[in-house]
Design a protein around this motif. Structure first.
Motif, PDB file in Angstrom:
ATOM      1  N   ASP A 190       5.231  -8.630   5.435  1.00 13.06           N
ATOM      2  CA  ASP A 190       6.165  -9.610   4.894  1.00 13.06           C
ATOM      3  C   ASP A 190       6.846  -9.085   3.626  1.00 13.06           C
ATOM      4  N   THR A 191       6.064  -8.468   2.763  1.00  9.16           N
ATOM      5  CA  THR A 191       6.619  -7.888   1.535  1.00  9.16           C
ATOM      6  C   THR A 191       7.543  -6.716   1.866  1.00  9.16           C
ATOM      7  N   ALA A 192       7.180  -5.932   2.870  1.00 10.82           N
ATOM      8  CA  ALA A 192       8.021  -4.810   3.292  1.00 10.82           C
ATOM      9  C   ALA A 192       9.357  -5.331   3.839  1.00 10.82           C
ATOM     10  N   ARG A 193       9.322  -6.386   4.630  1.00 12.41           N
ATOM     11  CA  ARG A 193      10.565  -6.988   5.150  1.00 12.41           C
ATOM     12  C   ARG A 193      11.467  -7.429   4.000  1.00 12.41           C
ATOM     13  N   ALA A 194      10.877  -8.089   3.008  1.00 13.39           N
ATOM     14  CA  ALA A 194      11.654  -8.559   1.864  1.00 13.39           C
ATOM     15  C   ALA A 194      12.267  -7.375   1.112  1.00 13.39           C
ATOM     16  N   ALA A 195      11.509  -6.306   0.960  1.00  9.42           N
ATOM     17  CA  ALA A 195      12.017  -5.119   0.258  1.00  9.42           C
ATOM     18  C   ALA A 195      13.158  -4.467   1.035  1.00  9.42           C
ATOM     19  N   LEU A 196      13.075  -4.464   2.342  1.00 14.85           N
ATOM     20  CA  LEU A 196      14.133  -3.883   3.163  1.00 14.85           C
ATOM     21  C   LEU A 196      15.396  -4.729   3.154  1.00 14.85           C
ATOM     22  N   VAL A 206      10.321   1.951   3.648  1.00 15.39           N
ATOM     23  CA  VAL A 206       9.264   1.472   2.752  1.00 15.39           C
ATOM     24  C   VAL A 206       7.925   1.675   3.442  1.00 15.39           C
ATOM     25  N   LEU A 207       6.895   1.807   2.631  1.00 14.63           N
ATOM     26  CA  LEU A 207       5.526   1.959   3.120  1.00 14.63           C
ATOM     27  C   LEU A 207       4.757   0.680   2.829  1.00 14.63           C
ATOM     28  N   PHE A 208       3.831   0.320   3.719  1.00 13.84           N
ATOM     29  CA  PHE A 208       3.007  -0.859   3.437  1.00 13.84           C
ATOM     30  C   PHE A 208       1.622  -0.722   4.043  1.00 13.84           C
ATOM     31  N   GLY A 209       0.697  -1.520   3.495  1.00 17.47           N
ATOM     32  CA  GLY A 209      -0.638  -1.650   4.048  1.00 17.47           C
ATOM     33  C   GLY A 209      -1.602  -0.516   3.771  1.00 17.47           C
ATOM     34  N   ALA A 210      -1.317   0.332   2.807  1.00 20.02           N
ATOM     35  CA  ALA A 210      -2.200   1.473   2.544  1.00 20.02           C
ATOM     36  C   ALA A 210      -3.585   1.003   2.091  1.00 20.02           C
ATOM     37  N   GLN A 211      -4.615   1.638   2.640  1.00 21.22           N
ATOM     38  CA  GLN A 211      -5.983   1.379   2.215  1.00 21.22           C
ATOM     39  C   GLN A 211      -6.129   1.817   0.759  1.00 21.22           C
ATOM     40  N   PRO A 212      -7.108   1.256   0.032  1.00 18.01           N
ATOM     41  CA  PRO A 212      -7.224   1.552  -1.407  1.00 18.01           C
ATOM     42  C   PRO A 212      -7.239   3.043  -1.751  1.00 18.01           C
ATOM     43  N   MET A 213      -7.987   3.848  -1.004  1.00 21.55           N
ATOM     44  CA  MET A 213      -8.045   5.276  -1.333  1.00 21.55           C
ATOM     45  C   MET A 213      -6.686   5.950  -1.090  1.00 21.55           C
ATOM     46  N   VAL A 214      -6.039   5.619   0.006  1.00 28.22           N
ATOM     47  CA  VAL A 214      -4.719   6.189   0.316  1.00 28.22           C
ATOM     48  C   VAL A 214      -3.700   5.724  -0.720  1.00 28.22           C
ATOM     49  N   LEU A 215      -3.745   4.449  -1.075  1.00 21.58           N
ATOM     50  CA  LEU A 215      -2.835   3.915  -2.100  1.00 21.58           C
ATOM     51  C   LEU A 215      -3.025   4.647  -3.421  1.00 21.58           C
ATOM     52  N   GLY A 275       1.035  15.497   4.067  1.00 21.45           N
ATOM     53  CA  GLY A 275       1.355  14.188   4.632  1.00 21.45           C
ATOM     54  C   GLY A 275       2.332  13.428   3.751  1.00 21.45           C
ATOM     55  N   ILE A 276       2.148  13.539   2.448  1.00 23.11           N
ATOM     56  CA  ILE A 276       3.076  12.915   1.501  1.00 23.11           C
ATOM     57  C   ILE A 276       4.465  13.520   1.675  1.00 23.11           C
ATOM     58  N   ARG A 277       4.528  14.825   1.886  1.00 22.07           N
ATOM     59  CA  ARG A 277       5.803  15.496   2.097  1.00 22.07           C
ATOM     60  C   ARG A 277       6.511  14.938   3.331  1.00 22.07           C
ATOM     61  N   THR A 278       5.767  14.703   4.386  1.00 25.25           N
ATOM     62  CA  THR A 278       6.344  14.144   5.612  1.00 25.25           C
ATOM     63  C   THR A 278       6.932  12.760   5.353  1.00 25.25           C
ATOM     64  N   LEU A 279       6.192  11.917   4.630  1.00 27.84           N
ATOM     65  CA  LEU A 279       6.676  10.571   4.314  1.00 27.84           C
ATOM     66  C   LEU A 279       7.926  10.624   3.436  1.00 27.84           C
ATOM     67  N   LEU A 280       7.902  11.486   2.420  1.00 26.96           N
ATOM     68  CA  LEU A 280       9.055  11.606   1.528  1.00 26.96           C
ATOM     69  C   LEU A 280      10.276  12.169   2.252  1.00 26.96           C
ATOM     70  N   LEU A 338       9.073   6.899  -6.214  1.00 23.50           N
ATOM     71  CA  LEU A 338      10.148   7.354  -5.342  1.00 23.50           C
ATOM     72  C   LEU A 338      10.384   6.420  -4.153  1.00 23.50           C
ATOM     73  N   LEU A 339       9.342   5.762  -3.706  1.00 26.75           N
ATOM     74  CA  LEU A 339       9.410   4.869  -2.548  1.00 26.75           C
ATOM     75  C   LEU A 339       8.835   3.509  -2.909  1.00 26.75           C
ATOM     76  N   THR A 340       9.214   2.513  -2.147  1.00 25.56           N
ATOM     77  CA  THR A 340       8.634   1.186  -2.321  1.00 25.56           C
ATOM     78  C   THR A 340       7.336   1.120  -1.540  1.00 25.56           C
ATOM     79  N   LEU A 341       6.255   0.783  -2.232  1.00 20.28           N
ATOM     80  CA  LEU A 341       4.952   0.584  -1.602  1.00 20.28           C
ATOM     81  C   LEU A 341       4.668  -0.910  -1.599  1.00 20.28           C
ATOM     82  N   CYS A 342       4.447  -1.476  -0.425  1.00 16.76           N
ATOM     83  CA  CYS A 342       4.227  -2.912  -0.284  1.00 16.76           C
ATOM     84  C   CYS A 342       2.817  -3.181   0.228  1.00 16.76           C
ATOM     85  N   ALA A 343       2.336  -4.373  -0.060  1.00 19.32           N
ATOM     86  CA  ALA A 343       0.995  -4.745   0.368  1.00 19.32           C
ATOM     87  C   ALA A 343       0.927  -5.064   1.855  1.00 19.32           C
ATOM     88  N   ASP A 344       1.963  -5.706   2.389  1.00 16.31           N
ATOM     89  CA  ASP A 344       1.919  -6.160   3.781  1.00 16.31           C
ATOM     90  C   ASP A 344       3.319  -6.149   4.391  1.00 16.31           C
TER      91      ASP A 344
END
Length: 113
Positions: free
Chosen positions: A105-111, A77-86, A58-63, A97-103
């Motif tokens: 709004d943060t993902a929009r700002a990163a983009l 960018v990726l956002f909203g990952a649950q604690p275990m997935v994060l 799954g990580i390979r697919t995202l990358l 390698l990628l930007t991980l955002c909490a939500d």
């Protein structure tokens, strides 16, 4: 694994994933996700809030999607990952390698950065 997408204000493509990104989920997701993330340059935010598990395939697919965007001048960018997935993404070094955002709004700002 379920996937849906929509276009948000600011020409951002929101991709929502729902399910497990294990071997079955990644196989189900691979073609439609690759098509959305690799055919043209875009600003893409991937919502992981409903992803309950992620495996290396799954990580390979995202990358691969992120590489496809980077090679075309876009950004993913990726956002909203649950604690275990994060934790899995961080342990695998995806946050290097990628930007991980909490939500979103943060993902929009990163983009937009």
């Amino acid at each position: 694994m379920k996937m849906d997408s929509q276009t948000l204000d600011g020409d951002i493509t929101l991709i929502r994933l729902d399910g497990r990104l294990d071997i079955e989920g990644a196989q189900t997701l691979d073609q439609p996700f690759t098509y959305l993330t690799s055919t043209h340059p875009a600003k893409i935010a991937v919502d992981l809030s409903d992803v309950s598990f992620v495996a290396s395939i799954g990580i390979r697919t995202l990358l691969a999607g992120a590489r496809g965007q980077a090679s075309r001048g876009g950004k993913l960018v990726l956002f909203g990952a649950q604690p275990m997935v994060l934790r899995v993404l961080q342990t695998a070094g995806v946050d290097q390698l990628l930007t991980l955002c909490a939500d979103l709004d943060t993902a929009r700002a990163a983009l937009d950065a």
